[in-house]
Motif scaffolding. Sequence first.
Motif, PDB file in Angstrom:
ATOM      1  N   THR A 218      -1.547  16.327 -17.131  1.00 34.76           N
ATOM      2  CA  THR A 218      -2.278  16.499 -15.886  1.00 34.76           C
ATOM      3  C   THR A 218      -1.851  15.436 -14.877  1.00 34.76           C
ATOM      4  N   ASP A 219      -2.202  15.670 -13.621  1.00 35.96           N
ATOM      5  CA  ASP A 219      -1.866  14.733 -12.554  1.00 35.96           C
ATOM      6  C   ASP A 219      -2.937  14.842 -11.477  1.00 35.96           C
ATOM      7  N   ALA A 220      -3.655  13.754 -11.249  1.00 37.02           N
ATOM      8  CA  ALA A 220      -4.760  13.764 -10.293  1.00 37.02           C
ATOM      9  C   ALA A 220      -4.301  13.921  -8.855  1.00 37.02           C
ATOM     10  N   ASP A 221      -3.019  13.684  -8.578  1.00 36.11           N
ATOM     11  CA  ASP A 221      -2.490  13.825  -7.218  1.00 36.11           C
ATOM     12  C   ASP A 221      -1.843  15.184  -6.980  1.00 36.11           C
TER      13      ASP A 221
ATOM     14  N   SER B 111      -5.891  17.602  -7.819  1.00 37.50           N
ATOM     15  CA  SER B 111      -6.084  16.946  -6.535  1.00 37.50           C
ATOM     16  C   SER B 111      -7.333  17.467  -5.833  1.00 37.50           C
ATOM     17  N   THR B 112      -8.116  16.552  -5.322  1.00 37.05           N
ATOM     18  CA  THR B 112      -9.313  16.939  -4.571  1.00 37.05           C
ATOM     19  C   THR B 112      -8.961  17.576  -3.242  1.00 37.05           C
ATOM     20  N   LYS B 113      -7.691  17.517  -2.860  1.00 31.25           N
ATOM     21  CA  LYS B 113      -7.227  18.113  -1.603  1.00 31.25           C
ATOM     22  C   LYS B 113      -6.788  19.567  -1.775  1.00 31.25           C
ATOM     23  N   ASP B 114      -6.884  20.088  -2.997  1.00 26.25           N
ATOM     24  CA  ASP B 114      -6.379  21.434  -3.252  1.00 26.25           C
ATOM     25  C   ASP B 114      -7.396  22.212  -4.077  1.00 26.25           C
ATOM     26  N   GLN B 115      -8.131  23.107  -3.432  1.00 29.78           N
ATOM     27  CA  GLN B 115      -9.175  23.859  -4.117  1.00 29.78           C
ATOM     28  C   GLN B 115      -8.617  24.798  -5.179  1.00 29.78           C
ATOM     29  N   LEU B 116      -7.442  25.386  -4.927  1.00 31.08           N
ATOM     30  CA  LEU B 116      -6.862  26.301  -5.897  1.00 31.08           C
ATOM     31  C   LEU B 116      -6.510  25.579  -7.185  1.00 31.08           C
TER      32      LEU B 116
ATOM     33  N   GLU C 290       5.522  23.921  -5.509  1.00 30.64           N
ATOM     34  CA  GLU C 290       6.799  23.687  -6.189  1.00 30.64           C
ATOM     35  C   GLU C 290       7.198  22.229  -6.161  1.00 30.64           C
ATOM     36  N   GLY C 291       6.744  21.487  -5.143  1.00 32.31           N
ATOM     37  CA  GLY C 291       7.090  20.073  -5.063  1.00 32.31           C
ATOM     38  C   GLY C 291       6.644  19.304  -6.287  1.00 32.31           C
ATOM     39  N   PHE C 292       5.428  19.578  -6.783  1.00 31.45           N
ATOM     40  CA  PHE C 292       4.943  18.903  -7.988  1.00 31.45           C
ATOM     41  C   PHE C 292       5.497  19.549  -9.249  1.00 31.45           C
ATOM     42  N   TRP C 293       5.662  20.856  -9.266  1.00 34.87           N
ATOM     43  CA  TRP C 293       6.224  21.499 -10.459  1.00 34.87           C
ATOM     44  C   TRP C 293       7.646  21.006 -10.695  1.00 34.87           C
TER      45      TRP C 293
ATOM     46  N   GLN D  95       0.794  -1.224   0.000  1.00 36.06           N
ATOM     47  CA  GLN D  95       0.000   0.000   0.000  1.00 36.06           C
ATOM     48  C   GLN D  95       0.828   1.277   0.000  1.00 36.06           C
ATOM     49  N   ILE D  96       2.124   1.207   0.246  1.00 33.95           N
ATOM     50  CA  ILE D  96       2.957   2.404   0.299  1.00 33.95           C
ATOM     51  C   ILE D  96       3.556   2.663  -1.078  1.00 33.95           C
ATOM     52  N   GLN D  97       3.318   3.864  -1.617  1.00 34.49           N
ATOM     53  CA  GLN D  97       3.802   4.157  -2.960  1.00 34.49           C
ATOM     54  C   GLN D  97       3.983   5.653  -3.154  1.00 34.49           C
ATOM     55  N   THR D  98       4.710   6.002  -4.210  1.00 33.55           N
ATOM     56  CA  THR D  98       4.850   7.401  -4.608  1.00 33.55           C
ATOM     57  C   THR D  98       3.686   7.783  -5.513  1.00 33.55           C
ATOM     58  N   THR D  99       3.584   9.061  -5.794  1.00 33.29           N
ATOM     59  CA  THR D  99       2.702   9.509  -6.863  1.00 33.29           C
ATOM     60  C   THR D  99       3.324   9.093  -8.198  1.00 33.29           C
ATOM     61  N   ASP D 100       2.602   9.295  -9.288  1.00 37.60           N
ATOM     62  CA  ASP D 100       3.168   9.038 -10.609  1.00 37.60           C
ATOM     63  C   ASP D 100       4.333  10.001 -10.837  1.00 37.60           C
ATOM     64  N   LEU D 101       5.463   9.463 -11.288  1.00 37.45           N
ATOM     65  CA  LEU D 101       6.655  10.286 -11.485  1.00 37.45           C
ATOM     66  C   LEU D 101       7.040  10.276 -12.965  1.00 37.45           C
ATOM     67  N   PRO D 102       7.126  11.444 -13.595  1.00 34.21           N
ATOM     68  CA  PRO D 102       7.577  11.475 -14.985  1.00 34.21           C
ATOM     69  C   PRO D 102       9.010  10.962 -15.124  1.00 34.21           C
ATOM     70  N   VAL D 103       9.263  10.264 -16.214  1.00 34.38           N
ATOM     71  CA  VAL D 103      10.603   9.773 -16.549  1.00 34.38           C
ATOM     72  C   VAL D 103      10.975  10.355 -17.901  1.00 34.38           C
ATOM     73  N   THR D 104      12.042  11.119 -17.945  1.00 35.36           N
ATOM     74  CA  THR D 104      12.467  11.764 -19.182  1.00 35.36           C
ATOM     75  C   THR D 104      13.992  11.758 -19.243  1.00 35.36           C
ATOM     76  N   LYS D 105      14.521  12.342 -20.294  1.00 37.81           N
ATOM     77  CA  LYS D 105      15.978  12.431 -20.404  1.00 37.81           C
ATOM     78  C   LYS D 105      16.577  13.413 -19.409  1.00 37.81           C
ATOM     79  N   ALA D 106      15.731  14.204 -18.747  1.00 40.90           N
ATOM     80  CA  ALA D 106      16.217  15.085 -17.688  1.00 40.90           C
ATOM     81  C   ALA D 106      15.932  14.486 -16.305  1.00 40.90           C
ATOM     82  N   SER D 107      15.671  13.167 -16.276  1.00 38.64           N
ATOM     83  CA  SER D 107      15.448  12.466 -15.008  1.00 38.64           C
ATOM     84  C   SER D 107      16.683  11.648 -14.669  1.00 38.64           C
ATOM     85  N   SER D 108      16.967  11.509 -13.393  1.00 37.89           N
ATOM     86  CA  SER D 108      18.106  10.701 -12.967  1.00 37.89           C
ATOM     87  C   SER D 108      17.797   9.996 -11.653  1.00 37.89           C
TER      88      SER D 108
END
Length: 499
Positions: A474-477, A440-445, A482-485, A197-210
């Motif tokens: 888009t990302d439902a989570d 995210s349903t946790k963020d009204q803004l 800045e953490g998600f950006w 049950q413990i997991q991260t959110t979806d994480l993009p993987v690109t050529k600028a990922s390491s």
Amino acid sequence: MKKRLLSLLLITTLILSAFLSVSVSTSAAQLYGDVDGDDDVTIIDVTQIQRFLAGINDPDADAQKRGDVDADDDLTILDATQIQRYLVGIIDSFPAGKELPTEAPTIAPTEAPTQAPTEAPDEVTKVKNIIPIHFTNNKSWTAVYAYLFNGTTGAAQKAWPGTVMTNPVTNSLGEKVYSMNVDVTQYDRVIFSNGAQIQTTDLPVTKASSGYFIQGKAAGGKYLAGVYPYGQDKEGTIKTVSFDYPDGYKKNVYVWLPEGYNAADKSKKYSVLYMCDGQNLFGQATTLSGYEWECDESVLSLMQNGGDGVIVVGIACGSTEARRNHELTPNLGEVATVAGEDMSTYKNGGGKVFSDFVTDTVIPYVEKNYNTNSIRGIAGSSSGGIEAFYIGMENRDKFRYVGALSPAFILYNKSVWDNYLSTLDFSGDVPRVYFFCGSSTKDQLEQALYPNATAMEGWMKTHGYPADKMITKTDADATHSEGFWALYFPEMLSWCMDL
């Protein structure tokens, strides 16, 4: 800025082995480990096994036999691991039961590396679309799984929870670091989990990922990951310049130079990415939310994976919320009414003054004082997202790409946007545009921004903007932070630069 301190005693096999092309000789009919049949055991053979296991290619009988170095009559990730261990000299032969090379590798380190590589890996990570990614298990999960999938088609490399990650190395903090290769043309998302049950959110993987590590809990109970350039303890350099802003006060501009930048080497030119809210880009100490964009980590990761360095220039926002709202709001017409919000600071916005400051003051300064080429980008988030979009549209001849993350397009109704877009000529060469917004349903803004942020691509198409020059993610989570950006910045950079 949360930087990951990396082990000076052992660098992951994937990275180090990318430097090695090891020749072996044998009197046997088959050269075990030589999966691709080129009479040489190299990291490319490891990649071939991984492609077989991912279903990208199918091995013929000879390739399967040569790759089965652990003699269990099956081609598995364990065989790839054994070949990696052989290439870096951890073992000097394959397990018993196999025909072995008669000589040790002609090039192999005699001891563990004493420092991280300072240059981008050769060959393997420069193979067009295959990159190594690394997960630091800083939460001490008892097991680590990587679920790779395609965010557009949903196709997964392996059913949930994905591939169990094995053979970690330990960094200087005592944390286990797991690694694997990814073909980014096949899979552009990864979820790390403990298999349950413990997991991260979806994480993009690109050529600028390491590298990835756990930052903390995200909305919904999943973990938010941070990014870092695995194998590097260098951070580039930041220079701060203060300018007189037309509204009567000083404004800081932060110029980040990638590691290896040499002012004297005029032959090496760099593209430049200009960004709003420069105080949030490189360090946690000055951020508004406690997180930062980690732009430097992403550019360093891109360089590790064979890409060119990018100079990142951050323009600080106004010192108060009202001043920031004014600076970063283009005056396009009547500002929309947003329930529960005081919209007065957005009316008669000073976005054109900010835009002119970027194009007439900041860009000339940067291009006079640094080694730059003609490729420029502009990006931002929230109010910075709408302003970056405005700057890019007003100066389509000056910018190659635009990034608008969680943009405040809500400030104007569709009729105002249609009127503005109708005044622009999109018939020539126009910038690539990357849109992103969470829901995210946790963020009204973020939820409030979502409708216009995701509709803009369609509105632009109706006014003639080329469909192949735009993309919306888009990302439902994702919440408004800045953490998600920071997670989506590598994808923005990779897509906008057409890597």
